[in-house]
Write a protein that holds these residues in place. Structure first.
Motif, PDB file in Angstrom:
ATOM      1  N   ALA A 161      86.705 132.084  11.536  1.00  0.00           N
ATOM      2  CA  ALA A 161      87.237 131.529  12.781  1.00  0.00           C
ATOM      3  C   ALA A 161      87.325 130.001  12.684  1.00  0.00           C
ATOM      4  O   ALA A 161      87.819 129.467  11.713  1.00  0.00           O
ATOM      5  N   CYS A 162      86.829 129.307  13.685  1.00  0.00           N
ATOM      6  CA  CYS A 162      87.003 127.860  13.785  1.00  0.00           C
ATOM      7  C   CYS A 162      86.126 127.078  12.817  1.00  0.00           C
ATOM      8  O   CYS A 162      86.245 125.851  12.720  1.00  0.00           O
ATOM      9  N   ALA A 163      85.257 127.757  12.093  1.00  0.00           N
ATOM     10  CA  ALA A 163      84.410 127.095  11.096  1.00  0.00           C
ATOM     11  C   ALA A 163      84.955 127.264   9.686  1.00  0.00           C
ATOM     12  O   ALA A 163      84.362 126.765   8.724  1.00  0.00           O
ATOM     13  N   ALA A 164      86.093 127.944   9.532  1.00  0.00           N
ATOM     14  CA  ALA A 164      86.579 128.317   8.201  1.00  0.00           C
ATOM     15  C   ALA A 164      86.832 127.108   7.301  1.00  0.00           C
ATOM     16  O   ALA A 164      86.450 127.104   6.126  1.00  0.00           O
ATOM     17  N   GLY A 165      87.510 126.087   7.814  1.00  0.00           N
ATOM     18  CA  GLY A 165      87.813 124.925   6.985  1.00  0.00           C
ATOM     19  C   GLY A 165      86.561 124.283   6.426  1.00  0.00           C
ATOM     20  O   GLY A 165      86.492 123.954   5.234  1.00  0.00           O
ATOM     21  N   THR A 166      85.564 124.102   7.267  1.00  0.00           N
ATOM     22  CA  THR A 166      84.315 123.472   6.830  1.00  0.00           C
ATOM     23  C   THR A 166      83.542 124.380   5.887  1.00  0.00           C
ATOM     24  O   THR A 166      82.962 123.913   4.898  1.00  0.00           O
ATOM     25  N   HIS A 167      83.530 125.680   6.170  1.00  0.00           N
ATOM     26  CA  HIS A 167      82.853 126.603   5.257  1.00  0.00           C
ATOM     27  C   HIS A 167      83.483 126.575   3.868  1.00  0.00           C
ATOM     28  O   HIS A 167      82.778 126.588   2.851  1.00  0.00           O
ATOM     29  N   ASN A 168      84.797 126.540   3.796  1.00  0.00           N
ATOM     30  CA  ASN A 168      85.460 126.530   2.492  1.00  0.00           C
ATOM     31  C   ASN A 168      85.153 125.262   1.712  1.00  0.00           C
ATOM     32  O   ASN A 168      84.916 125.300   0.503  1.00  0.00           O
ATOM     33  N   GLY A 340      91.048 127.708  12.196  1.00  0.00           N
ATOM     34  CA  GLY A 340      90.545 127.722  10.821  1.00  0.00           C
ATOM     35  C   GLY A 340      90.913 126.508  10.009  1.00  0.00           C
ATOM     36  O   GLY A 340      90.313 126.264   8.961  1.00  0.00           O
ATOM     37  N   ALA A 341      91.891 125.740  10.450  1.00  0.00           N
ATOM     38  CA  ALA A 341      92.270 124.506   9.745  1.00  0.00           C
ATOM     39  C   ALA A 341      91.542 123.284  10.282  1.00  0.00           C
ATOM     40  O   ALA A 341      91.618 122.206   9.685  1.00  0.00           O
ATOM     41  N   ALA A 342      90.845 123.437  11.404  1.00  0.00           N
ATOM     42  CA  ALA A 342      90.225 122.280  12.057  1.00  0.00           C
ATOM     43  C   ALA A 342      89.261 121.550  11.138  1.00  0.00           C
ATOM     44  O   ALA A 342      89.312 120.323  10.994  1.00  0.00           O
ATOM     45  N   GLY A 343      88.371 122.289  10.492  1.00  0.00           N
ATOM     46  CA  GLY A 343      87.383 121.651   9.628  1.00  0.00           C
ATOM     47  C   GLY A 343      88.007 120.957   8.431  1.00  0.00           C
ATOM     48  O   GLY A 343      87.512 119.928   7.972  1.00  0.00           O
ATOM     49  N   GLY A 344      89.120 121.510   7.923  1.00  0.00           N
ATOM     50  CA  GLY A 344      89.811 120.871   6.816  1.00  0.00           C
ATOM     51  C   GLY A 344      90.413 119.541   7.219  1.00  0.00           C
ATOM     52  O   GLY A 344      90.231 118.519   6.542  1.00  0.00           O
ATOM     53  N   LEU A 345      91.139 119.546   8.343  1.00  0.00           N
ATOM     54  CA  LEU A 345      91.755 118.312   8.811  1.00  0.00           C
ATOM     55  C   LEU A 345      90.694 117.286   9.201  1.00  0.00           C
ATOM     56  O   LEU A 345      90.827 116.089   8.907  1.00  0.00           O
ATOM     57  N   GLU A 346      89.631 117.735   9.848  1.00  0.00           N
ATOM     58  CA  GLU A 346      88.586 116.805  10.275  1.00  0.00           C
ATOM     59  C   GLU A 346      87.818 116.224   9.091  1.00  0.00           C
ATOM     60  O   GLU A 346      87.351 115.082   9.145  1.00  0.00           O
ATOM     61  N   ALA A 347      87.724 116.968   7.992  1.00  0.00           N
ATOM     62  CA  ALA A 347      87.122 116.410   6.782  1.00  0.00           C
ATOM     63  C   ALA A 347      88.002 115.309   6.209  1.00  0.00           C
ATOM     64  O   ALA A 347      87.502 114.280   5.740  1.00  0.00           O
ATOM     65  N   VAL A 348      89.322 115.518   6.237  1.00  0.00           N
ATOM     66  CA  VAL A 348      90.247 114.466   5.800  1.00  0.00           C
ATOM     67  C   VAL A 348      90.070 113.223   6.665  1.00  0.00           C
ATOM     68  O   VAL A 348      90.017 112.091   6.167  1.00  0.00           O
TER      69      VAL A 348
END
Length: 410
Positions: A161-168, A340-348
């Motif tokens: 879910a909404c943690a997917a980007g960060t988990h990956n 699911g993309a939130a954590g990826g974009l927020e890491a950027v």
């Protein structure tokens, strides 16, 4: 011996810019990308606003027809990150030690809805696309990226879910840290701007029904009333430090801490005591080998729902103390919630914050909830000397993930 893991490339497609520079310029300025949705007919919909990606061009129309829109966002952002890193499989990285951890929250929902409408409503199953399954598979994001860039190491997507980007990103960090791969493309992509998802989230009362774009995604505000759906992708190129140095790579930041826990409480509501979320924060801080006081900025999950913002604040206070002065902001106030993309974009965004020494604002935070008393960096961002930044993600299902990045020092 554990390896150090660094970031050597970043890429983004977002509602506030279709590359990293355009996205960061908007985020620095506190500009949001929210407007009335154009993707489908709004008749009967309770929610009418979204944070859409604008003026997107995949570049190859024929290939685009074979890809869900989320896969297109994923590939374009991954291309930017790869170009930024200078990685070329078979030339400066062993293809067998080059992986992809690419997640999503839901997968190709827009494709699925379109095909269901075609086959069921019109009772014409023979018209179903032969590409339906590969276009809707959540793992297609990782698969397509691995094929394009000849990454033959571990390739899959964690769906949380909404943690997917960060988990990956966190699991990719561990993969390199423990010596399994030298380079991993890591992050997330998502696009569920379709009538069925809008109906589901709206009926759950998770999304803000306002028609005012400026008061739609307002985390930590007393008038907050749900999130605004966004879409896009965010990717990091993670690389083992000595591998990066050997090829003369520019190092953007270092990943130093990761924590992942579960609430085991409710399928959509966060634990009201913030127990699981606080443990993820503690795990990331311990992994980084630092104290809570060393963290200079927290990019909060900050969805703008009444429960999330309150319970996330509780979790932060459990770890950092009731009187903590650590700046906390939600960039979802500008990008909307990319699931699911939130954590990826927020890491950027966190990498850019470290590079430029700038804390992004919680744009639109006009009336801070008096019961939420952290420094949420309202309206305007600020210059700051940043060494450690933390990105927090909380997902439906009780999934919690926290990632700590550090300004690179040799």
């Amino acid at each position: 011996m554990e390896k150090r893991v660094v970031v050597t490339g970043i890429g983004a497609v977002s509602p506030v810019g279709n590359d990293v520079d355009a996205m960061w310029e908007s985020v620095r300025a506190g500009k949001h990308g929210i407007a009335q949705i154009t993707r489908f007919d709004l008749e009967g919909q309770k929610v009418t606003l979204a944070a859409e990606v604008k003026d997107f061009d995949f570049g190859d129309r024929r290939a685009a027809k074979r890809l869900d829109i989320a896969d297109q966002y994923a590939l374009v952002a991954a291309r930017e990150a790869m170009a930024d890193s200078g990685i070329v499989s078979g030339e400066n990285v062993d293809p067998n030690r080059f992986g992809v951890y690419g997640g999503t929250g839901i997968g190709g929902l827009a494709t699925l809805e379109s095909e269901v409408s075609k086959c069921v409503k019109k009772n014409t199953p023979a018209r179903a696309s032969a590409l339906l399954v590969p276009m809707m598979m959540p793992n297609a994001i990782a698969g397509n990226i691995s094929m394009e860039f000849k990454a033959k190491g571990a390739s899959f997507g964690i769906v949380s879910a909404c943690a997917a980007g960060t988990h990956n990103i966190g699991e990719a960090y561990r993969n390199i840290k423990h010596g399994y791969n030298d380079v991993v493309i890591a992050g997330g992509a998502e696009s569920v701007l379709a009538p069925i998802s809008f109906s589901g989230f709206a009926n759950m009362t998770a999304m803000n029904p306002t028609t005012d774009p400026d008061r739609a995604s307002i985390p930590f505000d007393v008038d907050r009333n749900g999130f605004i759906l966004g879409e896009g992708a965010g990717w990091l190129i993670l690389e083992e430090l000595e591998h990066a140095k050997a090829r003369g790579a520019e190092i953007l930041a270092e990943v130093v801490g990761y924590g992942a826990t579960s609430d085991a409480y409710h399928i959509t509501a966060p634990d009201p005591e913030g127990e699981g979320a606080s443990r993820a924060l503690e795990m990331a801080i311990e992994d980084a080998g630092i104290a809570p006081s060393d963290v200079d900025y927290i990019n909060a999950h900050g969805t703008g729902t009444p429960y999330n913002d309150a319970f996330e604040t509780i979790a932060i206070k459990k770890v950092f103390g009731d009187d903590t002065k650590v700046p906390v902001s939600s960039t979802k106030s500008m990008t909307g919630h990319l699931l699911g993309a939130a954590g990826g974009l927020e890491a950027v965004i966190c990498v850019k914050a470290l590079i430029e020494g700038f804390i992004p604002p919680t744009a639109g935070l006009q009336k801070q909830d008096p019961e939420l008393d952290l420094d949420y960096v309202p309206i305007q961002g600020r210059e700051a000397d940043l060494k450690y930044v933390l990105s927090n993600s909380l997902g439906f299902g009780g999934h919690n993930a926290a990632l700590i990045m550090k300004k690179y020092e040799d």
